[in-house]
Write a protein that holds these residues in place. Sequence first.
Motif, PDB file in Angstrom:
ATOM      1  N   ALA A 141      83.906  75.232  15.309  1.00  0.00           N
ATOM      2  CA  ALA A 141      85.591  75.001  15.118  1.00  0.00           C
ATOM      3  C   ALA A 141      86.059  73.844  14.365  1.00  0.00           C
ATOM      4  CB  ALA A 141      86.192  74.957  16.527  1.00  0.00           C
ATOM      5  N   THR A 142      87.414  73.746  13.804  1.00  0.00           N
ATOM      6  CA  THR A 142      87.668  72.558  13.199  1.00  0.00           C
ATOM      7  C   THR A 142      87.487  71.420  14.170  1.00  0.00           C
ATOM      8  OG1 THR A 142      89.840  73.043  13.807  1.00  0.00           O
ATOM      9  CG2 THR A 142      89.142  73.844  11.698  1.00  0.00           C
ATOM     10  N   GLY A 143      87.114  70.167  13.368  1.00  0.00           N
ATOM     11  CA  GLY A 143      86.799  68.932  14.392  1.00  0.00           C
ATOM     12  C   GLY A 143      85.580  68.783  15.042  1.00  0.00           C
ATOM     13  N   SER A 144      84.641  69.844  14.368  1.00  0.00           N
ATOM     14  CA  SER A 144      83.377  69.597  14.931  1.00  0.00           C
ATOM     15  C   SER A 144      82.529  70.274  13.684  1.00  0.00           C
ATOM     16  CB  SER A 144      82.962  70.449  16.014  1.00  0.00           C
ATOM     17  OG  SER A 144      83.227  71.826  15.792  1.00  0.00           O
ATOM     18  N   CYS A 145      81.113  70.175  13.867  1.00  0.00           N
ATOM     19  CA  CYS A 145      80.341  70.386  12.885  1.00  0.00           C
ATOM     20  C   CYS A 145      78.746  70.807  13.442  1.00  0.00           C
ATOM     21  CB  CYS A 145      79.707  69.321  11.825  1.00  0.00           C
ATOM     22  SG  CYS A 145      79.020  67.856  12.511  1.00  0.00           S
ATOM     23  N   GLY A 146      77.998  71.688  12.575  1.00  0.00           N
ATOM     24  CA  GLY A 146      76.613  71.973  12.887  1.00  0.00           C
ATOM     25  C   GLY A 146      75.661  71.494  11.952  1.00  0.00           C
ATOM     26  N   LEU A 147      74.967  70.410  12.367  1.00  0.00           N
ATOM     27  CA  LEU A 147      74.029  69.580  11.415  1.00  0.00           C
ATOM     28  C   LEU A 147      72.714  70.633  11.069  1.00  0.00           C
ATOM     29  CD1 LEU A 147      74.200  66.059  12.734  1.00  0.00           C
ATOM     30  CD2 LEU A 147      75.405  66.862  10.816  1.00  0.00           C
ATOM     31  N   GLY A 179      87.538  58.649  13.304  1.00  0.00           N
ATOM     32  CA  GLY A 179      87.403  58.176  12.009  1.00  0.00           C
ATOM     33  C   GLY A 179      86.515  59.269  11.047  1.00  0.00           C
ATOM     34  N   SER A 180      86.441  60.179  11.603  1.00  0.00           N
ATOM     35  CA  SER A 180      85.998  61.564  10.954  1.00  0.00           C
ATOM     36  C   SER A 180      86.498  62.931  11.062  1.00  0.00           C
ATOM     37  CB  SER A 180      84.150  61.583  10.740  1.00  0.00           C
ATOM     38  OG  SER A 180      84.151  62.059  12.526  1.00  0.00           O
ATOM     39  N   PHE A 181      86.359  63.821  10.313  1.00  0.00           N
ATOM     40  CA  PHE A 181      87.319  65.001  10.702  1.00  0.00           C
ATOM     41  C   PHE A 181      86.533  66.259  10.003  1.00  0.00           C
ATOM     42  CE2 PHE A 181      88.559  64.057   6.491  1.00  0.00           C
ATOM     43  CZ  PHE A 181      88.997  65.312   5.989  1.00  0.00           C
ATOM     44  N   THR A 182      86.891  67.457  10.391  1.00  0.00           N
ATOM     45  CA  THR A 182      86.793  68.727   9.896  1.00  0.00           C
ATOM     46  C   THR A 182      87.920  69.612   9.837  1.00  0.00           C
ATOM     47  OG1 THR A 182      85.773  69.965  11.265  1.00  0.00           O
ATOM     48  CG2 THR A 182      84.072  68.860   9.788  1.00  0.00           C
ATOM     49  N   ASN A 183      88.173  69.990   8.610  1.00  0.00           N
ATOM     50  CA  ASN A 183      89.494  70.909   8.430  1.00  0.00           C
ATOM     51  C   ASN A 183      89.270  72.473   8.291  1.00  0.00           C
ATOM     52  OD1 ASN A 183      88.962  70.625   5.999  1.00  0.00           O
ATOM     53  ND2 ASN A 183      90.878  69.513   5.485  1.00  0.00           N
ATOM     54  N   VAL A 184      87.733  72.728   8.260  1.00  0.00           N
ATOM     55  CA  VAL A 184      87.523  74.043   7.916  1.00  0.00           C
ATOM     56  C   VAL A 184      86.494  74.591   9.112  1.00  0.00           C
ATOM     57  CG1 VAL A 184      88.043  74.229   5.356  1.00  0.00           C
ATOM     58  CG2 VAL A 184      85.846  73.660   6.417  1.00  0.00           C
ATOM     59  N   PRO A 185      86.511  75.726   9.416  1.00  0.00           N
ATOM     60  CA  PRO A 185      85.547  76.360  10.672  1.00  0.00           C
ATOM     61  C   PRO A 185      84.059  76.463   9.974  1.00  0.00           C
ATOM     62  CG  PRO A 185      87.239  77.623  10.561  1.00  0.00           C
ATOM     63  CD  PRO A 185      87.811  76.825   9.365  1.00  0.00           C
ATOM     64  N   GLY A 186      83.101  76.024  10.443  1.00  0.00           N
ATOM     65  CA  GLY A 186      81.653  76.228  10.044  1.00  0.00           C
ATOM     66  C   GLY A 186      81.184  75.140   9.100  1.00  0.00           C
ATOM     67  N   ALA A 187      81.878  74.006   9.589  1.00  0.00           N
ATOM     68  CA  ALA A 187      81.410  72.718   8.687  1.00  0.00           C
ATOM     69  C   ALA A 187      80.044  72.298   9.199  1.00  0.00           C
ATOM     70  CB  ALA A 187      82.354  71.667   8.761  1.00  0.00           C
ATOM     71  N   VAL A 188      79.380  71.817   8.091  1.00  0.00           N
ATOM     72  CA  VAL A 188      77.952  71.152   8.537  1.00  0.00           C
ATOM     73  C   VAL A 188      77.908  69.943   8.853  1.00  0.00           C
ATOM     74  CG1 VAL A 188      75.417  71.100   7.556  1.00  0.00           C
ATOM     75  CG2 VAL A 188      76.942  73.120   7.016  1.00  0.00           C
ATOM     76  N   CYS A 246      87.361  59.938   7.241  1.00  0.00           N
ATOM     77  CA  CYS A 246      88.615  59.688   6.635  1.00  0.00           C
ATOM     78  C   CYS A 246      88.719  58.972   5.474  1.00  0.00           C
ATOM     79  CB  CYS A 246      89.606  59.065   7.733  1.00  0.00           C
ATOM     80  SG  CYS A 246      89.754  59.944   9.428  1.00  0.00           S
ATOM     81  N   GLY A 247      89.484  59.023   4.609  1.00  0.00           N
ATOM     82  CA  GLY A 247      89.613  58.371   3.191  1.00  0.00           C
ATOM     83  C   GLY A 247      90.263  57.145   3.466  1.00  0.00           C
ATOM     84  N   SER A 276      88.210  61.609  18.925  1.00  0.00           N
ATOM     85  CA  SER A 276      87.138  62.347  18.145  1.00  0.00           C
ATOM     86  C   SER A 276      87.819  63.933  18.340  1.00  0.00           C
ATOM     87  CB  SER A 276      85.889  62.504  19.349  1.00  0.00           C
ATOM     88  OG  SER A 276      86.303  62.610  20.743  1.00  0.00           O
ATOM     89  N   GLY A 277      87.060  64.804  17.510  1.00  0.00           N
ATOM     90  CA  GLY A 277      87.405  66.193  17.312  1.00  0.00           C
ATOM     91  C   GLY A 277      88.846  66.628  16.798  1.00  0.00           C
ATOM     92  N   GLN A 278      88.877  65.809  15.686  1.00  0.00           N
ATOM     93  CA  GLN A 278      90.360  65.981  15.115  1.00  0.00           C
ATOM     94  C   GLN A 278      89.905  66.838  13.502  1.00  0.00           C
ATOM     95  OE1 GLN A 278      92.970  65.398  16.679  1.00  0.00           O
ATOM     96  NE2 GLN A 278      91.492  65.193  18.145  1.00  0.00           N
ATOM     97  N   SER A 279      90.832  67.508  13.276  1.00  0.00           N
ATOM     98  CA  SER A 279      90.990  68.217  11.920  1.00  0.00           C
ATOM     99  C   SER A 279      91.714  67.626  10.860  1.00  0.00           C
ATOM    100  CB  SER A 279      91.355  69.809  12.186  1.00  0.00           C
ATOM    101  OG  SER A 279      92.618  69.561  12.664  1.00  0.00           O
ATOM    102  N   VAL A 280      92.404  66.432  11.098  1.00  0.00           N
ATOM    103  CA  VAL A 280      92.904  65.764  10.077  1.00  0.00           C
ATOM    104  C   VAL A 280      93.297  64.266  10.418  1.00  0.00           C
ATOM    105  CG1 VAL A 280      95.307  66.223  11.013  1.00  0.00           C
ATOM    106  CG2 VAL A 280      95.368  66.033   8.797  1.00  0.00           C
TER     107      VAL A 280
END
Length: 237
Positions: free
Chosen positions: A164-170, A183-192, A197-198, A206-210
Amino acid sequence: VTGLQACAGCRTGTYTSASGFSVCNLCEAGTYVAGSAWTACTKCATGSCGLTSGLSSCLVCEAGSFTNVPGAVVCDPCGTGTYVSSSGQSVCSACSAGFFASAAGQSSCSECSAGSVAAVTGLQACAGCRTGTYTSASGFSVCNLCEAGTYVAGSAWTACTKCATGSCGLTSGLSSCLVCEAGSFTNVPGAVVCDPCGTGTYVSSSGQSVCSACSAGFFASAAGQSSCSECSAGSVA
């Protein structure tokens, strides 16, 4: 009877093994005589049986059953995990990997359903794919690892789920996804991987998409910040 001028040959299914007999003997179960005037019975061949006495021919074993010794009285069913597809056979074959036979006496094996496998030959049941793995179709012998960015939390799944967004699979083969740290995020499903954050932005949980922009009077000079810093006296943002 008495007073005969000639002897009669024993009929099919019967015999006499010596001279001077007045009655023909029935062939025992598992044997036969196909013609007349025989002196011995013949054992039923492998792949056939003789259920009763006095037979003129043997019964061919049906598909799913066999005999592997001459003179069998009954045909034996193929055991679980094995099959024979044609009649008159003397041996059963093991089910191939990816297939199974849960009951005895089968003329064919069944494919393992999607989400399960039979890793070796001769199995009576398939095993569900473990967490982090799947099969999308039937008849598989090996489960596939979920790709990085996806996961399977249970067993016997037919597809992997995108993180899900807000998580990743390494890595591949995951049973759960990694929650993005503050301090980090993912905004698309399926992120590695989770993205930092810029500069000028932050995310405090934790677990945020933006990420959020730093408020006026605050700044973030480096990427990956969980909070913004106040401008010091004599400076503004």
